[in-house]
Design an enzyme around this catalytic site. Structure first.
Site, PDB file in Angstrom:
ATOM      1  N   GLY A 232       0.605  -1.233  -0.085  1.00  0.00           N
ATOM      2  CA  GLY A 232       0.025   0.007   0.039  1.00  0.00           C
ATOM      3  C   GLY A 232       1.085   1.249   0.029  1.00  0.00           C
ATOM      4  N   HIS A 233       1.712   1.383   0.820  1.00  0.00           N
ATOM      5  CA  HIS A 233       2.836   2.391   1.076  1.00  0.00           C
ATOM      6  C   HIS A 233       3.601   2.593  -0.150  1.00  0.00           C
ATOM      7  CE1 HIS A 233       2.814   1.229   5.286  1.00  0.00           C
ATOM      8  NE2 HIS A 233       2.387   2.435   5.407  1.00  0.00           N
TER       9      HIS A 233
HETATM   10  P1  AMP Z   1       0.683   4.846   7.775  1.00  0.00           P
HETATM   11  O1  AMP Z   1       2.058   4.337   7.679  1.00  0.00           O
HETATM   12  O2  AMP Z   1      -0.106   3.707   8.090  1.00  0.00           O
HETATM   13  O3  AMP Z   1       0.493   6.112   8.559  1.00  0.00           O
HETATM   14  O4  AMP Z   1       0.274   5.213   6.150  1.00  0.00           O
HETATM   15  C1  AMP Z   1       0.932   6.104   5.473  1.00  0.00           C
HETATM   16  C2  AMP Z   1       0.078   6.222   4.201  1.00  0.00           C
HETATM   17  O5  AMP Z   1      -0.128   4.905   3.480  1.00  0.00           O
HETATM   18  C3  AMP Z   1      -1.161   6.648   4.544  1.00  0.00           C
HETATM   19  O6  AMP Z   1      -1.622   7.937   3.439  1.00  0.00           O
HETATM   20  C4  AMP Z   1      -2.376   5.547   4.094  1.00  0.00           C
HETATM   21  O7  AMP Z   1      -3.455   6.081   3.921  1.00  0.00           O
HETATM   22  C5  AMP Z   1      -1.659   4.913   3.073  1.00  0.00           C
HETATM   23  N1  AMP Z   1      -1.811   3.295   3.128  1.00  0.00           N
HETATM   24  C6  AMP Z   1      -1.717   2.663   4.226  1.00  0.00           C
HETATM   25  N2  AMP Z   1      -2.290   1.504   3.918  1.00  0.00           N
HETATM   26  C7  AMP Z   1      -2.712   1.395   2.597  1.00  0.00           C
HETATM   27  C8  AMP Z   1      -3.142   0.587   1.765  1.00  0.00           C
HETATM   28  N3  AMP Z   1      -3.547  -0.534   2.082  1.00  0.00           N
HETATM   29  N4  AMP Z   1      -3.434   0.830   0.400  1.00  0.00           N
HETATM   30  C9  AMP Z   1      -3.358   2.170   0.034  1.00  0.00           C
HETATM   31  N5  AMP Z   1      -2.435   3.307   0.903  1.00  0.00           N
HETATM   32  C10 AMP Z   1      -2.279   2.804   2.179  1.00  0.00           C
END
Ligand code: AMP
Length: 283
Positions: free
Chosen positions: A36-37
Protein backbone atom coordinates in the site's frame (compact mmCIF):
# COMPACT_ATOMS: atom_id res chain seq x y z
CA UNK A 1 18.93 7.29 -1.84
CA UNK A 2 19.88 9.55 1.01
CA UNK A 3 18.69 9.13 4.60
CA UNK A 4 18.27 12.38 6.57
CA UNK A 5 17.62 12.36 10.31
CA UNK A 6 17.60 16.09 10.98
CA UNK A 7 15.35 18.85 9.64
CA UNK A 8 18.28 21.07 8.68
CA UNK A 9 20.00 18.30 6.74
CA UNK A 10 16.89 17.56 4.66
CA UNK A 11 16.12 21.28 4.17
CA UNK A 12 19.65 21.97 2.86
CA UNK A 13 19.42 19.10 0.37
CA UNK A 14 15.98 20.09 -0.91
CA UNK A 15 16.75 23.82 -1.15
CA UNK A 16 19.32 23.20 -3.87
CA UNK A 17 16.94 20.95 -5.80
CA UNK A 18 14.06 23.43 -5.51
CA UNK A 19 16.33 26.15 -6.93
CA UNK A 20 16.86 23.84 -9.90
CA UNK A 21 13.04 23.78 -10.35
CA UNK A 22 12.81 20.08 -9.57
CA UNK A 23 9.29 18.82 -8.86
CA UNK A 24 9.31 17.39 -5.33
CA UNK A 25 6.85 14.76 -4.15
CA UNK A 26 6.29 13.61 -0.60
CA UNK A 27 4.86 10.45 1.00
CA UNK A 28 4.45 10.62 4.80
CA UNK A 29 4.38 7.21 6.53
CA UNK A 30 4.83 5.60 9.92
CA UNK A 31 7.03 2.90 8.38
CA UNK A 32 6.73 -0.88 8.49
CA UNK A 33 6.08 -0.49 4.80
CA UNK A 34 3.86 -2.71 2.66
CA UNK A 35 2.58 -2.67 -0.92
CA UNK A 36 0.00 0.00 0.00
CA UNK A 37 2.75 2.43 0.97
CA UNK A 38 4.86 1.40 -2.02
CA UNK A 39 1.99 2.15 -4.43
CA UNK A 40 2.06 5.74 -3.13
CA UNK A 41 5.84 5.90 -3.51
CA UNK A 42 5.62 4.63 -7.11
CA UNK A 43 3.02 7.27 -7.98
CA UNK A 44 5.14 9.96 -6.31
CA UNK A 45 8.28 8.82 -8.10
CA UNK A 46 6.55 8.62 -11.50
CA UNK A 47 5.14 12.14 -11.24
CA UNK A 48 8.07 14.08 -9.83
CA UNK A 49 11.81 14.54 -10.15
CA UNK A 50 12.55 14.03 -6.47
CA UNK A 51 10.62 11.73 -4.15
CA UNK A 52 10.81 12.20 -0.38
CA UNK A 53 9.37 9.58 2.01
CA UNK A 54 9.17 10.18 5.74
CA UNK A 55 9.12 7.45 8.37
CA UNK A 56 7.93 8.76 11.72
CA UNK A 57 5.76 7.00 14.27
CA UNK A 58 4.17 10.21 15.47
CA UNK A 59 3.53 10.07 19.24
CA UNK A 60 0.98 12.94 19.24
CA UNK A 61 -1.53 10.98 17.14
CA UNK A 62 -1.69 8.03 19.56
CA UNK A 63 -3.98 8.05 22.58
CA UNK A 64 -2.64 7.11 26.02
CA UNK A 65 -4.10 3.59 25.74
CA UNK A 66 -3.17 3.02 22.11
CA UNK A 67 -0.35 1.08 20.48
CA UNK A 68 2.42 3.70 20.15
CA UNK A 69 5.01 1.61 22.01
CA UNK A 70 4.25 -1.64 20.26
CA UNK A 71 3.62 -0.16 16.78
CA UNK A 72 5.74 -2.33 14.42
CA UNK A 73 9.06 -0.88 13.32
CA UNK A 74 11.75 -2.24 10.95
CA UNK A 75 13.92 0.55 9.62
CA UNK A 76 16.41 -1.63 7.76
CA UNK A 77 13.68 -3.44 5.84
CA UNK A 78 11.89 -0.16 5.05
CA UNK A 79 15.12 1.33 3.68
CA UNK A 80 15.68 -1.72 1.46
CA UNK A 81 12.13 -1.45 0.06
CA UNK A 82 12.51 2.29 -0.59
CA UNK A 83 15.89 1.78 -2.25
CA UNK A 84 14.24 -0.72 -4.62
CA UNK A 85 11.67 1.95 -5.53
CA UNK A 86 14.50 4.42 -6.25
CA UNK A 87 13.19 6.81 -3.65
CA UNK A 88 15.50 9.85 -3.43
CA UNK A 89 15.28 10.92 0.23
CA UNK A 90 14.07 9.20 3.37
CA UNK A 91 13.43 11.48 6.32
CA UNK A 92 13.60 9.65 9.67
CA UNK A 93 13.44 12.21 12.47
CA UNK A 94 13.43 11.37 16.16
CA UNK A 95 10.55 12.56 18.35
CA UNK A 96 12.97 15.04 19.85
CA UNK A 97 13.84 16.44 16.44
CA UNK A 98 10.11 16.98 15.69
CA UNK A 99 8.84 18.04 19.12
CA UNK A 100 11.95 19.00 21.14
CA UNK A 101 12.18 22.38 22.86
CA UNK A 102 8.87 23.15 24.64
CA UNK A 103 6.46 22.18 21.86
CA UNK A 104 3.14 24.11 22.05
CA UNK A 105 1.47 24.48 18.66
CA UNK A 106 -1.30 22.24 17.31
CA UNK A 107 -3.50 22.34 14.22
CA UNK A 108 -7.15 21.39 14.68
CA UNK A 109 -9.55 20.90 11.76
CA UNK A 110 -12.31 21.27 14.27
CA UNK A 111 -15.59 19.77 13.03
CA UNK A 112 -14.16 16.88 11.04
CA UNK A 113 -11.62 15.79 13.66
CA UNK A 114 -14.32 15.01 16.20
CA UNK A 115 -16.52 12.67 14.17
CA UNK A 116 -16.12 8.98 13.18
CA UNK A 117 -12.45 8.08 13.83
CA UNK A 118 -12.17 11.21 15.95
CA UNK A 119 -14.97 10.08 18.22
CA UNK A 120 -13.21 6.79 18.97
CA UNK A 121 -9.68 8.27 18.97
CA UNK A 122 -9.92 11.66 20.70
CA UNK A 123 -6.99 13.89 19.78
CA UNK A 124 -5.86 11.57 16.98
CA UNK A 125 -6.48 13.92 14.06
CA UNK A 126 -4.99 16.89 15.88
CA UNK A 127 -1.78 14.86 16.10
CA UNK A 128 -2.05 13.91 12.43
CA UNK A 129 -2.71 17.41 11.07
CA UNK A 130 -0.01 18.90 13.28
CA UNK A 131 2.68 16.48 12.18
CA UNK A 132 1.61 16.62 8.53
CA UNK A 133 1.72 20.43 8.48
CA UNK A 134 5.15 20.32 10.13
CA UNK A 135 6.33 17.81 7.53
CA UNK A 136 4.88 19.95 4.71
CA UNK A 137 6.79 22.95 6.07
CA UNK A 138 9.99 20.94 6.29
CA UNK A 139 9.76 19.27 2.85
CA UNK A 140 7.74 21.95 0.99
CA UNK A 141 6.70 19.43 -1.66
CA UNK A 142 4.78 20.27 -4.85
CA UNK A 143 2.44 17.41 -4.00
CA UNK A 144 1.92 14.86 -1.24
CA UNK A 145 0.42 11.40 -1.64
CA UNK A 146 -2.01 9.75 0.78
CA UNK A 147 -4.01 6.51 0.75
CA UNK A 148 -7.79 6.22 0.58
CA UNK A 149 -7.30 3.55 3.28
CA UNK A 150 -7.42 6.48 5.72
CA UNK A 151 -10.20 8.34 3.92
CA UNK A 152 -11.14 10.67 6.77
CA UNK A 153 -7.47 11.53 7.28
CA UNK A 154 -7.09 12.44 3.60
CA UNK A 155 -10.29 14.53 3.77
CA UNK A 156 -9.10 16.38 6.87
CA UNK A 157 -5.66 17.05 5.40
CA UNK A 158 -7.24 18.44 2.23
CA UNK A 159 -9.42 20.68 4.44
CA UNK A 160 -6.38 21.88 6.40
CA UNK A 161 -4.52 22.66 3.17
CA UNK A 162 -7.53 24.61 1.83
CA UNK A 163 -8.21 26.47 5.08
CA UNK A 164 -4.58 27.40 5.77
CA UNK A 165 -3.62 28.05 2.12
CA UNK A 166 -0.83 25.51 2.25
CA UNK A 167 0.78 25.42 -1.22
CA UNK A 168 0.72 21.62 -1.57
CA UNK A 169 -1.44 19.50 -3.88
CA UNK A 170 -2.97 16.42 -2.22
CA UNK A 171 -3.24 13.17 -4.17
CA UNK A 172 -5.29 10.27 -2.80
CA UNK A 173 -4.69 6.76 -4.17
CA UNK A 174 -6.83 3.59 -3.97
CA UNK A 175 -6.61 0.98 -1.23
CA UNK A 176 -4.19 -1.88 -1.90
CA UNK A 177 -5.55 -5.20 -0.62
CA UNK A 178 -4.24 -8.68 0.12
CA UNK A 179 -5.37 -11.40 -2.33
CA UNK A 180 -8.35 -12.28 -0.12
CA UNK A 181 -9.45 -8.63 0.16
CA UNK A 182 -8.05 -7.55 3.53
CA UNK A 183 -6.77 -3.97 3.21
CA UNK A 184 -3.02 -3.88 3.74
CA UNK A 185 -2.04 -2.29 7.04
CA UNK A 186 1.06 -2.28 9.20
CA UNK A 187 -1.26 -3.32 12.04
CA UNK A 188 -2.25 -6.60 10.31
CA UNK A 189 0.87 -8.19 11.85
CA UNK A 190 -0.88 -8.00 15.24
CA UNK A 191 -3.52 -10.52 14.10
CA UNK A 192 -3.25 -14.18 15.07
CA UNK A 193 -4.47 -16.84 12.63
CA UNK A 194 -8.09 -16.83 13.82
CA UNK A 195 -8.23 -13.01 13.98
CA UNK A 196 -6.76 -12.82 10.50
CA UNK A 197 -9.60 -15.04 9.21
CA UNK A 198 -12.27 -12.98 10.92
CA UNK A 199 -10.72 -9.73 9.66
CA UNK A 200 -12.31 -10.65 6.34
CA UNK A 201 -15.57 -9.39 7.86
CA UNK A 202 -14.46 -5.95 6.65
CA UNK A 203 -14.05 -6.86 2.99
CA UNK A 204 -17.14 -9.06 3.09
CA UNK A 205 -19.09 -6.07 4.43
CA UNK A 206 -17.91 -3.96 1.52
CA UNK A 207 -18.99 -6.63 -0.93
CA UNK A 208 -22.35 -6.95 0.79
CA UNK A 209 -22.96 -3.19 0.50
CA UNK A 210 -22.06 -3.31 -3.18
CA UNK A 211 -24.45 -6.21 -3.72
CA UNK A 212 -27.31 -4.32 -2.04
CA UNK A 213 -26.61 -1.25 -4.15
CA UNK A 214 -26.61 -3.33 -7.31
CA UNK A 215 -29.95 -4.84 -6.30
CA UNK A 216 -31.42 -1.35 -5.97
CA UNK A 217 -31.23 -0.67 -2.24
CA UNK A 218 -30.80 3.10 -1.69
CA UNK A 219 -31.51 3.48 2.03
CA UNK A 220 -28.22 3.83 3.92
CA UNK A 221 -29.63 2.70 7.30
CA UNK A 222 -30.79 -0.58 5.77
CA UNK A 223 -27.37 -1.22 4.22
CA UNK A 224 -25.68 -0.42 7.56
CA UNK A 225 -28.07 -2.77 9.41
CA UNK A 226 -27.32 -5.62 7.01
CA UNK A 227 -23.59 -5.09 7.50
CA UNK A 228 -23.98 -5.11 11.27
CA UNK A 229 -25.94 -8.37 10.96
CA UNK A 230 -23.17 -9.88 8.84
CA UNK A 231 -20.53 -8.84 11.36
CA UNK A 232 -22.41 -10.74 14.09
CA UNK A 233 -21.26 -13.91 12.35
CA UNK A 234 -17.69 -13.05 13.35
CA UNK A 235 -17.57 -13.48 17.14
CA UNK A 236 -14.16 -11.82 17.57
CA UNK A 237 -15.30 -8.61 15.88
CA UNK A 238 -16.46 -5.61 17.92
CA UNK A 239 -17.85 -2.78 15.82
CA UNK A 240 -16.77 0.80 16.53
CA UNK A 241 -18.82 2.19 13.66
CA UNK A 242 -20.36 1.42 10.29
CA UNK A 243 -21.39 4.62 8.47
CA UNK A 244 -22.16 5.93 5.03
CA UNK A 245 -21.14 9.55 4.40
CA UNK A 246 -21.17 11.91 1.45
CA UNK A 247 -17.67 11.66 -0.08
CA UNK A 248 -17.36 15.44 -0.46
CA UNK A 249 -18.69 16.59 2.92
CA UNK A 250 -18.16 13.60 5.24
CA UNK A 251 -21.70 14.02 6.56
CA UNK A 252 -24.05 11.10 7.15
CA UNK A 253 -26.81 10.61 4.60
CA UNK A 254 -30.18 8.87 4.43
CA UNK A 255 -30.48 7.95 0.76
CA UNK A 256 -27.90 7.03 -1.86
CA UNK A 257 -28.51 9.33 -4.83
CA UNK A 258 -27.56 8.87 -8.46
CA UNK A 259 -24.34 10.56 -9.68
CA UNK A 260 -23.11 11.29 -6.15
CA UNK A 261 -20.25 9.52 -4.37
CA UNK A 262 -20.22 8.17 -0.84
CA UNK A 263 -17.83 6.44 1.53
CA UNK A 264 -18.86 3.33 3.37
CA UNK A 265 -16.64 3.59 6.46
CA UNK A 266 -15.89 0.63 8.72
CA UNK A 267 -14.00 0.52 12.02
CA UNK A 268 -13.77 -2.59 14.15
CA UNK A 269 -11.72 -4.13 16.90
CA UNK A 270 -10.55 -7.72 16.67
CA UNK A 271 -9.03 -8.69 19.99
CA UNK A 272 -6.54 -5.93 20.79
CA UNK A 273 -6.25 -4.78 17.17
CA UNK A 274 -8.24 -1.95 15.65
CA UNK A 275 -8.79 -2.09 11.89
CA UNK A 276 -10.44 0.37 9.49
CA UNK A 277 -11.54 -0.05 5.90
CA UNK A 278 -13.76 1.75 3.43
CA UNK A 279 -15.01 1.83 -0.11
CA UNK A 280 -16.48 4.40 -2.45
CA UNK A 281 -20.17 3.76 -3.13
CA UNK A 282 -21.69 5.08 -6.35
CA UNK A 283 -24.79 4.31 -8.39
P1 AMP B 1 0.67 4.86 7.73
O1 AMP B 1 2.10 4.38 7.66
O2 AMP B 1 -0.28 3.81 8.21
O3 AMP B 1 0.54 6.18 8.45
O4 AMP B 1 0.22 5.14 6.23
C1 AMP B 1 0.94 6.02 5.42
C2 AMP B 1 0.14 6.28 4.16
O5 AMP B 1 -0.08 5.06 3.47
C3 AMP B 1 -1.24 6.88 4.45
O6 AMP B 1 -1.53 7.88 3.49
C4 AMP B 1 -2.14 5.68 4.31
O7 AMP B 1 -3.47 6.01 3.93
C5 AMP B 1 -1.45 4.92 3.19
N1 AMP B 1 -1.85 3.51 3.21
C6 AMP B 1 -1.86 2.68 4.27
N2 AMP B 1 -2.34 1.46 3.93
C7 AMP B 1 -2.67 1.54 2.62
C8 AMP B 1 -3.24 0.63 1.68
N3 AMP B 1 -3.57 -0.62 2.02
N4 AMP B 1 -3.44 1.06 0.41
C9 AMP B 1 -3.13 2.32 0.05
N5 AMP B 1 -2.58 3.23 0.89
C10 AMP B 1 -2.36 2.86 2.15
Amino acid sequence: MKVCRTISELRNELKILREQSKVISFVPTMGYLHEGHLSLVRFAKNNSNICVVSIFVNPTQFGANEDFNRYPRDEQRDLELLKNEKCDFVFIPSSDEMYGKDYQTFVNVKKYSQILEGEFRPGHFEGVTTVVLKLFNIVQPDFAVFGQKDAQQAFIIQKMVDDLNVPVRIEVLPIVREKDGLAMSSRNVYLNAEERKQALALYNSIQLAEKFLKEGERNSDRIIEEIKKLMLQYPLIKIDYVEIVDKNTFTKIKEIEKDKSYYLLLAVRIGATRLIDNTILKV
